[in-house]
Design an enzyme around this catalytic site. Structure first.
Site: not given
Ligand SMILES: *[C@@H]1O[C@H](CO)[C@@H](O)[C@H](O)[C@H]1NC(C)=O
Ligand SMILES: *[C@@H]1O[C@H](CO)[C@@H](O)[C@H](O)[C@H]1NC(C)=O
Ligand SMILES: *[C@@H]1O[C@H](CO)[C@@H](O)[C@H](O)[C@H]1NC(C)=O
Ligand SMILES: *[C@@H]1O[C@H](CO)[C@@H](O)[C@H](O)[C@H]1NC(C)=O
Ligand SMILES: *[C@@H]1O[C@H](CO)[C@@H](O)[C@H](O)[C@H]1NC(C)=O
Ligand SMILES: *[C@@H]1O[C@H](CO)[C@@H](O)[C@H](O)[C@H]1NC(C)=O
Ligand SMILES: *[C@@H]1O[C@H](CO)[C@@H](O)[C@H](O)[C@H]1NC(C)=O
Length: 506
Positions: A186, A396
């Site tokens: 991320e 995720e």
């Protein structure tokens, strides 16, 4: 230890499927990968064993006013065989984990630590022998503290060379058995949280919006760090393609955190703010990777604060990602918030630059959120339409709940089921999504919630010296879904009915 395989036969969970049509595992392509995820610092513990040295995350979690740290976490370092067994019983097809840079190469540069090397070789071998596909993240918030101290880590271009050397060791040592690599976890939220807002390690900022930082510059560092993250990824990707890909035949991707976004009102200002949010949050990283340049609105807004790619760098960054990893949890409304003209650029930070306020939908908050599957479907549609339908892995997705709440985590089951349904809708409409990982496989030391809130399919009793693992309802549900024994086809049965025996142990 309860046996999950026994549990899953006795469990029948039928939930209201108000969103998606009926589906089963078999509605997804055979080679689609369903898994669950962890990261090194959050799972392994054993932070000063066998030659590992501190990362910036160790330092950050030990700094003032933090509660808890990853010193022991769930002790995955010692319990990896037990955990792989749980994964196998659950029927996981893939496992996402990260490699602790300072366990493999203490101090960030130089000789490889044989014990660190052995741990990851053993883990990967254990996964393979149970038929579980490893998906490896190289960088998950845990920069070697030594490199932070030496030259400032991600805000210095020297990181590109050191990261590439670290990646080289990983490809060389593990690449025969690892086919899926994510370079950076991320990256966008890392650059924002760690260098603009200061709430993620190493905790740099200058605007004091969320925390008081002792070092940093919120108006420049997030963009410098973001730039170096892209260049480091591109450099590792180039190395992989030149040196390893023809033999190892793996893929290498870059990952971003992707909010679902929706304009708050239908005013023209909010529509423009909606576009600007997509450019700042997605385009910042994806546009260089797909089209070789930053979004125009960022260039215009940031001026000289946004670094520039040389021609050679543009060529190297463009096309350097075989897939994108998507981290998705929640959807927010966005509304226009032009910065006051009196705010000098040197006092701005990422969100004032973006000029957008985000508003939680429904009962969502920082530590908990409503299931909004249409927001997820919207992200997948947007990426398909705006970025040439890239291959995607959902790295995720999940729901936090108070750690000591019941093992009967019905809201999590409803959430995961709804999101898998939304993903299936997007795939049916052409999205090239190839895998889905629940965050997290097991309760972990959490980035923002420490041990208060957790996401695990497995419960960990952190007060128990043995860190006993117990399956939650979500583990049984996921297992049933993967094995085809859970019926997600009955749309109108609203009761969640289960003979889940795990509920008695909490
Ligand atoms: C930062 O420190 C100042 C002075 O001690 C204090 O007034 C302020 O509330 C702090 N800000 C945050 C976000 O903690
Ligand atoms: C916004 O929505 C309202 C209510 O549906 C409608 O009356 C109005 O014309 C819309 N405005 C714009 C700019 O589309
Ligand atoms: C941040 O860096 C910019 C550009 O070097 C400078 O003008 C500004 O004063 C710095 N801000 C802080 C808070 O140090
Ligand atoms: C918000 O929470 C309240 C109380 O828990 C509940 O009654 C309500 O339905 C929730 N709203 C949404 C949109 O989920
Ligand atoms: C399905 O894909 C088409 C083509 O990209 C697009 O126009 C359409 O809006 C998509 N449908 C949904 C429900 O997102
Ligand atoms: C966790 O472990 C402790 C110590 O073994 C035990 O006393 C406690 O009951 C356990 N808690 C739960 C929720 O199982
Ligand atoms: C749950 O258990 C009861 C008693 O053990 C049994 O009669 C019932 O059929 C079970 N229900 C399901 C859905 O397995």
């Amino acid at each position: 230890m309860q046996s999950l395989s026994l549990l899953s036969v006795s469990v029948v969970i039928v939930l209201a499927v108000s969103y998606s049509d009926a589906f089963t595992r078999n509605d997804f392509p055979k080679d689609f990968l369903f898994g669950a995820a962890t990261s090194a610092y959050q799972w392994e513990g054993a932070v000063d064993e066998d030659g590992r040295t501190p990362s910036v995350w160790d330092t950050f979690s030990h700094s003032d006013n933090k509660k808890g740290d990853g010193d022991i976490a769930c002790d995955g370092y010692h319990k990896y065989q037990e955990d792989v067994k749980l994964m196998a019983e659950m029927g996981l097809e893939a496992f996402r984990f990260s490699i602790s840079w300072t366990r493999l190469i203490p101090n960030g540069r130089g000789p490889v630590n044989p014990k660190g090397l052995k741990f990851y070789k053993n883990l990967i071998k254990e996964l393979r022998s149970h038929g579980i596909e490893p998906h490896v993240t190289l960088y998950h918030y845990d920069l070697p503290q030594a490199l932070e101290d030496e030259y400032g880590g991600w805000i210095n271009r020297k990181i590109i060379e050191d990261f590439t050397s670290f990646a080289d060791v990983c490809f060389r040592e593990f690449g025969e058995d690892v086919k899926l690599w994510t370079t950076i976890n991320e990256a966008n939220i890392f650059a924002i949280g760690a260098y603009s807002e200061g709430f993620l390690p190493p905790g740099h900022c200058s605007t004091n919006t969320f925390v008081n930082c002792s070092t940093g510059n919120s108006s420049t560092e997030p963009y410098i760090a973001g730039h170096n993250l892209l260049l480091a990824h591109a450099s590792a990707s180039k190395l992989y393609r030149l040196k390893y890909k023809s033999k190892q035949r793996g893929s290498i991707g870059f990952s971003i955190y992707a909010y679902g976004l929706s304009p708050y009102t239908n005013s023209t200002d909010d529509e423009i703010a909606f576009q600007r949010a997509k450019d700042f949050l997605f385009g910042w990283m994806l546009k260089p990777l797909v089209y070789g340049e930053y979004p125009d609105v960022m260039k215009k807004t940031l001026g000289s604060r946004l670094p520039v790619f040389s021609e050679e760098e543009t060529e190297q960054v463009k096309g350097s990602s075989d897939f994108f990893g998507i981290i998705h949890y929640m959807t927010v409304y966005v509304t226009n918030s032009k910065p006051s003209p009196s705010l000098p650029p040197s006092n701005r930070e990422f969100f004032t630059d973006m000029g957008v306020d985000t508003i939680f939908i429904g009962n969502s908050s920082f530590f908990g959120w409503d299931a909004i599957p249409w927001g997820f479907e919207g992200v997948l549609e947007y990426l398909k339409q705006s970025y040439n339908n890239p291959p995607l892995y959902i790295l995720e997705n999940g729901l936090p709940m108070e750690h000591d709440s019941a093992l009967q985590d019905t809201p999590r089951v409803e959430y995961i089921q709804a999101y898998i349904g939304a993903m299936l809708n997007a795939i049916k409409n052409g999205s090239d999504t190839r895998g889905y990982f629940v965050w997290s496989m097991i309760d972990l030391y959490e980035l923002l919630a420490e041990y208060k809130n957790s996401f695990g399919l497995y419960y960990v009793n952190f007060s128990d010296p043995g860190l006993k693992r117990s399956p939650k309802l979500s583990a049984s549900w996921y297992s049933g879904f993967l094995k085809g024994t859970v019926d997600v086809a009955s749309q109108d049965i609203t009761q969640s009915q289960s003979n889940f025996s795990g509920s008695s142990s909490l």
